[in-house]
Design an enzyme around this catalytic site. Structure first.
Site, short mmCIF file in Angstrom:
data_model
loop_
_atom_site.label_atom_id
_atom_site.label_comp_id
_atom_site.label_asym_id
_atom_site.label_seq_id
_atom_site.Cartn_x
_atom_site.Cartn_y
_atom_site.Cartn_z
N GLY A 45 0.83 -1.20 0.00
CA GLY A 45 0.00 0.00 0.00
C GLY A 45 0.86 1.24 0.00
O GLY A 45 2.00 1.22 0.49
N GLN A 50 2.62 10.08 1.46
CA GLN A 50 3.93 9.44 1.59
C GLN A 50 4.90 9.85 0.48
O GLN A 50 6.11 9.63 0.60
CB GLN A 50 3.80 7.92 1.60
CG GLN A 50 3.17 7.38 2.86
CD GLN A 50 3.10 5.86 2.82
OE1 GLN A 50 2.19 5.29 2.25
NE2 GLN A 50 4.08 5.19 3.42
N CYS A 92 5.51 -0.30 7.14
CA CYS A 92 5.13 0.93 6.44
C CYS A 92 6.33 1.40 5.64
O CYS A 92 7.45 1.40 6.15
CB CYS A 92 4.74 2.01 7.46
SG CYS A 92 4.31 3.59 6.69
N LEU A 93 6.11 1.78 4.40
CA LEU A 93 7.22 2.20 3.55
C LEU A 93 7.88 3.48 4.08
O LEU A 93 9.00 3.78 3.72
CB LEU A 93 6.74 2.41 2.10
CG LEU A 93 6.28 1.13 1.39
CD1 LEU A 93 5.75 1.46 0.01
CD2 LEU A 93 7.41 0.11 1.30
N HIS A 134 -4.69 1.25 7.52
CA HIS A 134 -3.34 1.83 7.63
C HIS A 134 -3.19 3.01 6.66
O HIS A 134 -2.73 4.09 7.05
CB HIS A 134 -2.30 0.73 7.33
CG HIS A 134 -0.88 1.21 7.34
ND1 HIS A 134 0.03 0.84 8.30
CD2 HIS A 134 -0.21 2.04 6.51
CE1 HIS A 134 1.19 1.42 8.05
NE2 HIS A 134 1.06 2.16 6.97
N GLU A 135 -3.60 2.79 5.41
CA GLU A 135 -3.46 3.86 4.41
C GLU A 135 -4.42 5.00 4.70
O GLU A 135 -4.08 6.17 4.49
CB GLU A 135 -3.68 3.30 3.00
CG GLU A 135 -2.75 2.16 2.59
CD GLU A 135 -1.28 2.46 2.79
OE1 GLU A 135 -0.89 3.63 2.73
OE2 GLU A 135 -0.52 1.51 3.05
N HIS A 138 -2.87 7.43 6.95
CA HIS A 138 -1.91 8.34 6.30
C HIS A 138 -2.62 9.60 5.81
O HIS A 138 -2.03 10.68 5.80
CB HIS A 138 -1.24 7.66 5.11
CG HIS A 138 -0.06 6.81 5.47
ND1 HIS A 138 1.08 7.34 6.03
CD2 HIS A 138 0.17 5.49 5.34
CE1 HIS A 138 1.97 6.37 6.22
NE2 HIS A 138 1.45 5.22 5.82
NI NI Z 1 2.31 3.34 5.83
#
Ligand code: NI
Length: 172
Positions: A45, A50, A92-93, A134-135, A138
């Site tokens: 994701g 991000q 998480c990236l 999660h997304e 963000h």
């Molecule tokens: Ni994330």
């Protein structure tokens, strides 16, 4: 085009995503870039904030290895309903090499617009439900570090600060 993924504690990760109103060519290119960036990372994701784009937009692909891709676009998402809770090890990236157990709803009902601006509803559980939540976080400027206990929070914060300092020194 692969975009640069911002890493915590970059303050731009705290910028909320503003409504997507234009689903034209620029938006289509952005979605393509986000897909490319997510797959290259690789991740399941990626949310627009991000990559420093303050839009209420995220993409996910939670297909298991060796199954067809399941690429999905969520613009202007709204979580309508949740059921039960589950603890899930999340990554998480924006937090490279970190994994934390986070409590989320096990089941969600969400509505959003697809890449053409058409509204859809989705009821899901498992990894996709976790990824959606999660997304979605963000887009509110909320990060996984905000959902863990104070001790783990301090450790993760310190680890990420160290990493950022080392990268700045290396000129990265
Ligand atoms: Ni994330």
């Amino acid at each position: 085009m692969i975009r640069t993924i911002l890493h915590y504690p970059d303050k731009r990760l705290r910028n909320p995503g503003l409504p997507v109103t234009d689903f034209g060519a620029e938006f289509q290119a952005l979605v393509d870039d986000m897909a490319e960036t997510m797959y290259e990372a690789p991740g399941v994701g990626l949310a627009a904030p991000q990559i420093g784009v303050s839009l209420a937009l995220f993409v996910v692909d939670c297909a298991e290895a060796e199954t067809p891709s399941d690429f999905r676009v969520f613009a202007n998402p709204v979580i309508l309903q949740t059921r039960e809770t589950v603890s899930w090890p999340e990554g998480c990236l924006s937090f490279p090499n970190a994994q934390e157990d986070i409590e989320r709803a096990k089941w969600v009902k969400v509505k959003a617009q697809d890449r053409n601006g058409n509204w859809f509803e989705l009821e899901t559980e498992g990894l996709l439900a976790i990824a959606v939540q999660h997304e979605f976080d963000h887009l509110q400027g909320k990060l996984m570090i905000d959902r863990i206990g104070p001790l783990k929070k301090r450790l993760l914060h310190r680890k990420m600060e160290k990493r950022a300092t080392a990268q700045a020194r290396a000129g990265a």
